[in-house]
Design a protein around this motif. Structure first.
Motif, PDB file in Angstrom:
ATOM      1  N   GLU A 275      38.118-110.226  -9.202  1.00 18.48           N
ATOM      2  CA  GLU A 275      36.734-110.683  -9.050  1.00 18.48           C
ATOM      3  C   GLU A 275      35.931-109.741  -8.162  1.00 18.48           C
ATOM      4  O   GLU A 275      34.758-109.473  -8.429  1.00 18.48           O
ATOM      5  CB  GLU A 275      36.705-112.105  -8.458  1.00 18.48           C
ATOM      6  CG  GLU A 275      37.220-113.191  -9.397  1.00 18.48           C
ATOM      7  CD  GLU A 275      36.364-113.401 -10.656  1.00 18.48           C
ATOM      8  OE1 GLU A 275      35.215-112.904 -10.706  1.00 18.48           O
ATOM      9  OE2 GLU A 275      36.862-114.039 -11.602  1.00 18.48           O
ATOM     10  N   THR A 276      36.545-109.256  -7.091  1.00 20.35           N
ATOM     11  CA  THR A 276      35.772-108.422  -6.171  1.00 20.35           C
ATOM     12  C   THR A 276      35.305-107.138  -6.832  1.00 20.35           C
ATOM     13  O   THR A 276      34.150-106.726  -6.689  1.00 20.35           O
ATOM     14  CB  THR A 276      36.589-108.087  -4.906  1.00 20.35           C
ATOM     15  OG1 THR A 276      37.208-109.269  -4.436  1.00 20.35           O
ATOM     16  CG2 THR A 276      35.703-107.509  -3.823  1.00 20.35           C
TER      17      THR A 276
ATOM     18  N   ARG B 129      31.530-105.916  -7.642  1.00 17.72           N
ATOM     19  CA  ARG B 129      30.997-104.677  -7.084  1.00 17.72           C
ATOM     20  C   ARG B 129      30.664-103.656  -8.166  1.00 17.72           C
ATOM     21  O   ARG B 129      29.703-102.903  -8.036  1.00 17.72           O
ATOM     22  CB  ARG B 129      32.033-104.046  -6.129  1.00 17.72           C
ATOM     23  CG  ARG B 129      32.183-104.830  -4.846  1.00 17.72           C
ATOM     24  CD  ARG B 129      32.956-103.987  -3.834  1.00 17.72           C
ATOM     25  NE  ARG B 129      32.857-104.531  -2.508  1.00 17.72           N
ATOM     26  CZ  ARG B 129      32.491-103.808  -1.438  1.00 17.72           C
ATOM     27  NH1 ARG B 129      32.198-102.536  -1.556  1.00 17.72           N
ATOM     28  NH2 ARG B 129      32.436-104.371  -0.253  1.00 17.72           N
TER      29      ARG B 129
ATOM     30  N   TRP C 152      39.968-104.615  -1.829  1.00 11.08           N
ATOM     31  CA  TRP C 152      39.449-105.722  -1.015  1.00 11.08           C
ATOM     32  C   TRP C 152      40.377-106.924  -1.048  1.00 11.08           C
ATOM     33  O   TRP C 152      40.528-107.627  -0.063  1.00 11.08           O
ATOM     34  CB  TRP C 152      38.041-106.114  -1.501  1.00 11.08           C
ATOM     35  CG  TRP C 152      37.109-104.943  -1.456  1.00 11.08           C
ATOM     36  CD1 TRP C 152      36.461-104.449  -0.353  1.00 11.08           C
ATOM     37  CD2 TRP C 152      36.772-104.071  -2.530  1.00 11.08           C
ATOM     38  NE1 TRP C 152      35.742-103.331  -0.680  1.00 11.08           N
ATOM     39  CE2 TRP C 152      35.905-103.076  -2.004  1.00 11.08           C
ATOM     40  CE3 TRP C 152      37.114-104.013  -3.900  1.00 11.08           C
ATOM     41  CZ2 TRP C 152      35.390-102.052  -2.796  1.00 11.08           C
ATOM     42  CZ3 TRP C 152      36.580-103.000  -4.679  1.00 11.08           C
ATOM     43  CH2 TRP C 152      35.729-102.039  -4.128  1.00 11.08           C
ATOM     44  N   GLU C 153      41.030-107.138  -2.192  1.00  9.89           N
ATOM     45  CA  GLU C 153      41.862-108.335  -2.339  1.00  9.89           C
ATOM     46  C   GLU C 153      43.337-108.092  -2.040  1.00  9.89           C
ATOM     47  O   GLU C 153      44.105-109.034  -1.917  1.00  9.89           O
ATOM     48  CB  GLU C 153      41.710-108.901  -3.769  1.00  9.89           C
ATOM     49  CG  GLU C 153      40.262-109.276  -4.082  1.00  9.89           C
ATOM     50  CD  GLU C 153      40.091-109.912  -5.464  1.00  9.89           C
ATOM     51  OE1 GLU C 153      41.081-110.370  -6.054  1.00  9.89           O
ATOM     52  OE2 GLU C 153      38.940-109.939  -5.943  1.00  9.89           O
TER      53      GLU C 153
END
Lengths: 319, 319
Positions: A124-125, A129, A168-169
């Motif tokens: 998702e991140t 982005r 990020w995740e």
């Protein structure tokens, strides 16, 4: 210890359990140049792609029809593609292009493109982005692109980024990757490219994801792998993928797309390093390593910096 | 695409058919520094070795007792070794040294060395150039070295260079490598290190040589692999070796020994790139990747140039 190997090519010793032939999906002109700080003139790009075809690469991703604002390096897609018209004459060369949405598809179809790729995310991140959408919204955006392409007989590749880790995740759950991969296939993609966008994967992860996809009904013949060499893992991950039956491997001539000393050194696997291994294993690729290396040396001169490919550096060094 | 991975370490996903634990034979302080153009001060070397031990490396080749004229980078062996006396206190750390001949053995034994290595060649040309002897003459030279070491309870490693290709001879016949390997074992070596000195090997070659050695009666448990990354093949060859049951892998912290842009960029496999893969595979090494990377960054500063290890570059980059 210095010296020039007596033979320029590796000794050929096949290993058991590997495919007889691998199709290299060459991404240097698109994924590579898109991540270079230098904007390369259109004529140089056309010459680059022509030389890659002459070196025996049969699938050369040529450019991207993303909005020029986002990727200025590839803003010349409309001028470039028509310059490539005669390349198909070199042999059975495919020239796919990246298409982000229906507007990009329109532009590509108007130029006679016969093979496209869409660019999805497993996380998702990154979807937020990179695509400014949720994963499901991005799939919805791809749906008409894939449907219209297929209706025109245009083949579609589905890129899936961040399959093995996300900046990020962190770790990316296997089930999440399988879900998005299956969704892309269900939309009508002919093939997938599993991307290790930040280069963190290791061989057990590669084998586990490929096994999970096969179990979920995605045929391994439709799955390619796309490794970045950020942590030096790209080629061993490729070996692990070949051992699982994968026969399509993405690579970038000269390792284009990664500057050797920048953090954004998330360069692609260099095609030359890949071909060295495949030649040594007796796996057919159709690629002439010498001609390919000469092309990457020439391209490095255009970019004004040495190639990050170790094979290019070793083969091109003059004593 | 830039960004820092959310987790510094790779996700752990074991693969089938691999060993549970690998012993890394760290060669940066010897094979690495010996091939660097900069001569490193003795105190810096001692600090380097201490930091490697603190990072969890259990076998650290410390120096070479070759004649100072031939390897000026390691001419300080007599001054260095006594500075390492307390390192064994860090843990169960072994500090082998290279010993070319009986004179070198005398020097090493006088300092209390408990583990040595001799350096043989699989090819006549390299034996002539590096040892100024035929292969059989070099074996005759090693014979009293190994016998005297063993009589003193000193363990002996036998390096075997040019196992996979020779810069002057090209391809090296398998039988030739097996003959010299067996001869080194017959002299009394405890273990072998199979060297791809010019970095040309590919995985099928690695598997074939290991199978041939096992068939010739050399136990795989006594065989280590020593890959150079000249053509970017070191880590995939390591994976192939692990799949054949090898549990000892040579590597050089930070990829020391290879300048990224020189032809003599025949750098060793970087220990960090190796540990990244082994950590990802859940294979125990005892090494703390963060502490090791910090050590290599520090050492690169001493040498005044960036580390060629991709993992070191990726992990040490500050946004």
């Amino acid at each position: 210890m210095t010296g020039t190997p007596g033979t320029a090519l590796p000794m050929t010793v096949p290993a058991s359990g590997l495919p007889a032939r691998v199709r290299i999906h060459e991404v240097g002109a698109r994924d590579g140049l898109q991540n270079e700080s230098t904007v390369v003139p259109t004529e140089v790009k056309a010459q680059f792609i022509r030389r890659l075809a002459e070196a025996g690469l049969g699938t050369i991703e040529a450019t991207s029809f993303v909005h020029p604002k986002w990727v200025p390096q590839l803003a010349d897609a409309e001028r470039l593609f028509p310059l490539l018209g005669d390349i198909a004459d070199i042999g059975d060369v495919e020239l796919p292009v990246l298409v982000p949405n229906e507007r990009g598809l329109d532009r590509a179809l108007a130029l006679g493109v016969r093979r496209i790729a869409v660019f999805g995310s497993a996380t998702e991140t990154f979807a937020a982005r990179n695509l400014n959408r949720t994963v499901d919204e991005s799939l919805a955006m791809f749906e008409p692109v894939v449907a219209r392409a297929r209706a025109d007989g245009v083949a579609v590749r589905g890129y899936l980024s961040m399959c093995f880790g996300d900046p990020w995740e962190g770790a990316v759950p296997l089930g999440q990757v399988v879900r998005v991969a299956k969704a892309l296939m269900d939309l009508g993609c002919d093939e997938l490219s599993l991307g290790d966008t930040i280069g963190v994967a290791t061989p057990g992860q590669v084998a586990a994801l490929l096994a999970a996809l096969a179990e979920a009904g995605v045929p391994t013949a439709a799955v390619g792998v796309h490794f970045h060499d950020t942590y030096g893992q790209a080629l061993s991950n490729t070996l692990a993928a070949l051992q699982q039956g994968v026969t399509t491997v993405d690579a970038s001539a000269g390792g284009l797309g990664g500057c050797p000393y920048a953090r954004s050194a998330t360069g692609n696997l260099a095609t030359e390093d890949l071909v060295w291994m495949l030649d040594g294993l007796g796996i057919e690729t159709g690629v002439d390593l010498g001609a390919l290396t000469a092309t990457s040396v020439w391209m490095a001169e255009q970019l004004g910096r040495p190639s990050p490919s170790r094979t290019v550096r070793a083969l091109s060094h003059k004593e």
